[in-house]
Design an enzyme around this catalytic site. Structure first.
Site, PDB file in Angstrom:
ATOM      1  N   ASP A  38       0.782  -1.266  -0.151  1.00 31.11           N
ATOM      2  CA  ASP A  38      -0.019  -0.095   0.092  1.00 31.11           C
ATOM      3  C   ASP A  38       0.817   1.323  -0.005  1.00 31.11           C
ATOM      4  O   ASP A  38       2.256   1.084  -0.212  1.00 31.11           O
ATOM      5  CB  ASP A  38      -0.762   0.025   1.392  1.00 31.11           C
ATOM      6  CG  ASP A  38      -0.478   0.169   2.393  1.00 31.11           C
ATOM      7  OD1 ASP A  38       0.949   0.392   2.653  1.00 31.11           O
ATOM      8  OD2 ASP A  38      -0.862   0.186   3.500  1.00 31.11           O
ATOM      9  N   HIS A  39       0.324   2.509   0.136  1.00 29.87           N
ATOM     10  CA  HIS A  39       1.177   3.791   0.115  1.00 29.87           C
ATOM     11  C   HIS A  39       2.058   3.749   1.373  1.00 29.87           C
ATOM     12  O   HIS A  39       3.210   4.262   1.325  1.00 29.87           O
ATOM     13  CB  HIS A  39       0.284   4.783   0.411  1.00 29.87           C
ATOM     14  CG  HIS A  39      -0.770   4.777   1.708  1.00 29.87           C
ATOM     15  ND1 HIS A  39      -1.830   3.932   1.400  1.00 29.87           N
ATOM     16  CD2 HIS A  39      -0.761   5.157   2.696  1.00 29.87           C
ATOM     17  CE1 HIS A  39      -2.172   4.051   2.878  1.00 29.87           C
ATOM     18  NE2 HIS A  39      -1.632   4.700   3.439  1.00 29.87           N
ATOM     19  N   HIS A  93      10.499 -24.203   9.123  1.00 24.44           N
ATOM     20  CA  HIS A  93       9.644 -24.532  10.107  1.00 24.44           C
ATOM     21  C   HIS A  93       8.191 -24.635   9.519  1.00 24.44           C
ATOM     22  O   HIS A  93       7.460 -25.510   9.695  1.00 24.44           O
ATOM     23  CB  HIS A  93       9.665 -24.143  11.149  1.00 24.44           C
ATOM     24  CG  HIS A  93      11.106 -24.120  11.987  1.00 24.44           C
ATOM     25  ND1 HIS A  93      11.138 -24.294  13.379  1.00 24.44           N
ATOM     26  CD2 HIS A  93      12.107 -24.712  11.633  1.00 24.44           C
ATOM     27  CE1 HIS A  93      12.225 -24.396  13.627  1.00 24.44           C
ATOM     28  NE2 HIS A  93      12.978 -24.560  12.499  1.00 24.44           N
ATOM     29  N   CYS A 127       3.428  -3.020   4.012  1.00 18.88           N
ATOM     30  CA  CYS A 127       2.425  -1.977   4.506  1.00 18.88           C
ATOM     31  C   CYS A 127       3.105  -1.149   5.529  1.00 18.88           C
ATOM     32  O   CYS A 127       4.371  -1.281   5.655  1.00 18.88           O
ATOM     33  CB  CYS A 127       1.068  -2.316   4.766  1.00 18.88           C
ATOM     34  SG  CYS A 127       0.850  -3.309   6.184  1.00 18.88           S
ATOM     35  N   GLY A 128       2.463  -0.231   6.055  1.00 20.60           N
ATOM     36  CA  GLY A 128       3.213   0.598   7.180  1.00 20.60           C
ATOM     37  C   GLY A 128       3.887  -0.393   8.247  1.00 20.60           C
ATOM     38  O   GLY A 128       4.718  -0.172   8.732  1.00 20.60           O
ATOM     39  N   THR A 129       3.129  -1.336   8.738  1.00 21.44           N
ATOM     40  CA  THR A 129       3.203  -2.128   9.943  1.00 21.44           C
ATOM     41  C   THR A 129       3.497  -3.649   9.441  1.00 21.44           C
ATOM     42  O   THR A 129       4.278  -4.445   9.923  1.00 21.44           O
ATOM     43  CB  THR A 129       2.419  -2.332  11.092  1.00 21.44           C
ATOM     44  OG1 THR A 129       1.096  -2.698  10.218  1.00 21.44           O
ATOM     45  CG2 THR A 129       1.985  -0.938  11.642  1.00 21.44           C
ATOM     46  N   GLY A 130       3.113  -4.023   8.265  1.00 24.27           N
ATOM     47  CA  GLY A 130       2.905  -5.392   7.759  1.00 24.27           C
ATOM     48  C   GLY A 130       1.808  -6.313   8.263  1.00 24.27           C
ATOM     49  O   GLY A 130       1.649  -7.485   7.930  1.00 24.27           O
ATOM     50  N   ILE A 131       1.174  -5.647   9.420  1.00 20.50           N
ATOM     51  CA  ILE A 131       0.234  -6.410   9.880  1.00 20.50           C
ATOM     52  C   ILE A 131      -0.932  -6.598   9.278  1.00 20.50           C
ATOM     53  O   ILE A 131      -1.693  -7.580   8.947  1.00 20.50           O
ATOM     54  CB  ILE A 131       0.021  -5.671  11.299  1.00 20.50           C
ATOM     55  CG1 ILE A 131       1.252  -5.591  12.359  1.00 20.50           C
ATOM     56  CG2 ILE A 131      -1.432  -6.496  12.094  1.00 20.50           C
ATOM     57  CD1 ILE A 131       0.931  -5.122  13.621  1.00 20.50           C
ATOM     58  N   GLY A 132      -1.765  -5.298   8.606  1.00 22.84           N
ATOM     59  CA  GLY A 132      -2.995  -5.548   7.699  1.00 22.84           C
ATOM     60  C   GLY A 132      -2.609  -6.361   6.655  1.00 22.84           C
ATOM     61  O   GLY A 132      -3.424  -7.156   6.395  1.00 22.84           O
ATOM     62  N   MET A 133      -1.541  -6.268   6.027  1.00 16.70           N
ATOM     63  CA  MET A 133      -1.283  -7.254   4.713  1.00 16.70           C
ATOM     64  C   MET A 133      -1.263  -8.667   5.125  1.00 16.70           C
ATOM     65  O   MET A 133      -1.728  -9.367   4.489  1.00 16.70           O
ATOM     66  CB  MET A 133       0.145  -6.895   4.187  1.00 16.70           C
ATOM     67  CG  MET A 133      -0.006  -5.540   3.160  1.00 16.70           C
ATOM     68  SD  MET A 133      -0.864  -5.869   1.838  1.00 16.70           S
ATOM     69  CE  MET A 133      -0.139  -4.447   0.811  1.00 16.70           C
ATOM     70  N   ARG A 171       9.926 -33.258  10.902  1.00 14.80           N
ATOM     71  CA  ARG A 171       8.978 -33.192  12.005  1.00 14.80           C
ATOM     72  C   ARG A 171       7.772 -31.808  11.819  1.00 14.80           C
ATOM     73  O   ARG A 171       6.859 -31.961  12.293  1.00 14.80           O
ATOM     74  CB  ARG A 171       9.692 -32.967  13.193  1.00 14.80           C
ATOM     75  CG  ARG A 171      10.364 -31.753  13.391  1.00 14.80           C
ATOM     76  CD  ARG A 171      11.499 -31.542  14.548  1.00 14.80           C
ATOM     77  NE  ARG A 171      11.779 -30.168  15.133  1.00 14.80           N
ATOM     78  CZ  ARG A 171      12.751 -29.422  14.462  1.00 14.80           C
ATOM     79  NH1 ARG A 171      13.516 -30.161  13.428  1.00 14.80           N
ATOM     80  NH2 ARG A 171      13.094 -28.308  14.911  1.00 14.80           N
ATOM     81  N   HIS A 172       8.220 -31.033  10.866  1.00 10.41           N
ATOM     82  CA  HIS A 172       7.381 -29.949  10.650  1.00 10.41           C
ATOM     83  C   HIS A 172       6.282 -30.066   9.691  1.00 10.41           C
ATOM     84  O   HIS A 172       5.156 -29.576   9.874  1.00 10.41           O
ATOM     85  CB  HIS A 172       8.121 -28.709  10.044  1.00 10.41           C
ATOM     86  CG  HIS A 172       9.230 -28.197  10.701  1.00 10.41           C
ATOM     87  ND1 HIS A 172       9.126 -27.706  12.275  1.00 10.41           N
ATOM     88  CD2 HIS A 172      10.631 -28.331  10.796  1.00 10.41           C
ATOM     89  CE1 HIS A 172      10.289 -27.692  12.615  1.00 10.41           C
ATOM     90  NE2 HIS A 172      11.420 -27.918  11.821  1.00 10.41           N
TER      91      HIS A 172
HETATM   92  C1  RB5 Z   1      -1.931   2.662   6.514  1.00  8.56           C
HETATM   93  O1  RB5 Z   1      -1.935   3.816   7.031  1.00  8.56           O
HETATM   94  C2  RB5 Z   1      -1.599   1.659   7.274  1.00  8.56           C
HETATM   95  O2  RB5 Z   1      -2.699   1.465   8.145  1.00  8.56           O
HETATM   96  C3  RB5 Z   1      -1.311   0.440   6.752  1.00  8.56           C
HETATM   97  O3  RB5 Z   1      -0.250   0.645   5.966  1.00  8.56           O
HETATM   98  C4  RB5 Z   1      -0.799  -0.775   7.681  1.00  8.56           C
HETATM   99  O4  RB5 Z   1       0.001  -0.571   8.556  1.00  8.56           O
HETATM  100  C5  RB5 Z   1      -2.037  -1.546   8.036  1.00  8.56           C
HETATM  101  O5  RB5 Z   1      -1.727  -2.671   8.824  1.00  8.56           O
END
Ligand code: RB5
Length: 147
Positions: free
Chosen positions: A8-9, A99, A66-72, A133-134
């Site tokens: 994303d951006h 693993h 993405c910004g955190t990688g979490i949403g992706m 084992r994995h």
């Molecule tokens: C965008 O502002 C941000 O929420 C996105 O890049 C990401 O970090 C979501 O998990």
């Protein structure tokens, strides 16, 4: 090996670093964007098409930023067959291939810098699944997903 890459951006700069790395490594790649210099986009709109390409075998692996990688990573892991690992250190990059047989990698551009992101991606791309084992453990995830 063919690798699909998307961001994303919030992940555009590291996505460009990763594309440069793939070119240096001579790895075929598909860039799904975003082309979002002008504004923000929604990460699921990029995670789902990339994850579907991996799930369908149109790409062997995928890298999402993405910004955190979490949403992706959350979005990619909703697609059947995807094991997307959110990684911000080189130890985990190797371990998740060996693993978990992860087929997608997610990173956060607001969490790590471009040098570490390149190292993580290179290690993740080169590491091999150990099986053994994995296999039973990854198999239980596949069985749960199929039910
Ligand atoms: C965008 O502002 C941000 O929420 C996105 O890049 C990401 O970090 C979501 O998990």
């Amino acid at each position: 090996m063919k690798v699909v890459v998307a961001s994303d951006h919030g992940g555009m700069n590291i996505r460009k670093e990763i594309i440069g790395l793939l070119e240096e490594m001579g790895i075929e790649h598909i860039d799904l964007g975003c082309e979002c210099e002008a504004g923000s986009v929604d990460y699921p709109d990029f995670a789902f098409p990339a994850a579907e390409m991996v799930a369908k075998g149109e790409a062997d692996k995928g890298i999402l930023i993405c910004g955190t990688g979490i949403g992706m990573s959350i979005a990619a892991n909703k697609v059947k067959g995807i094991r997307c690992a959110l990684v911000h250190d080189t130890f985990s990059a190797k371990a998740t291939r060996e693993h978990n047989d992860s087929n997608m990698l997610a990173m956060g551009e607001r969490v790590i810098g471009p040098g570490l992101a390149r190292d993580i991606a290179r290690i993740w791309l080169m590491a091999e699944y150990e099986g053994g084992r994995h296999e039973n453990r990854v198999g239980k995830i596949k069985t749960y997903e199929a039910e």
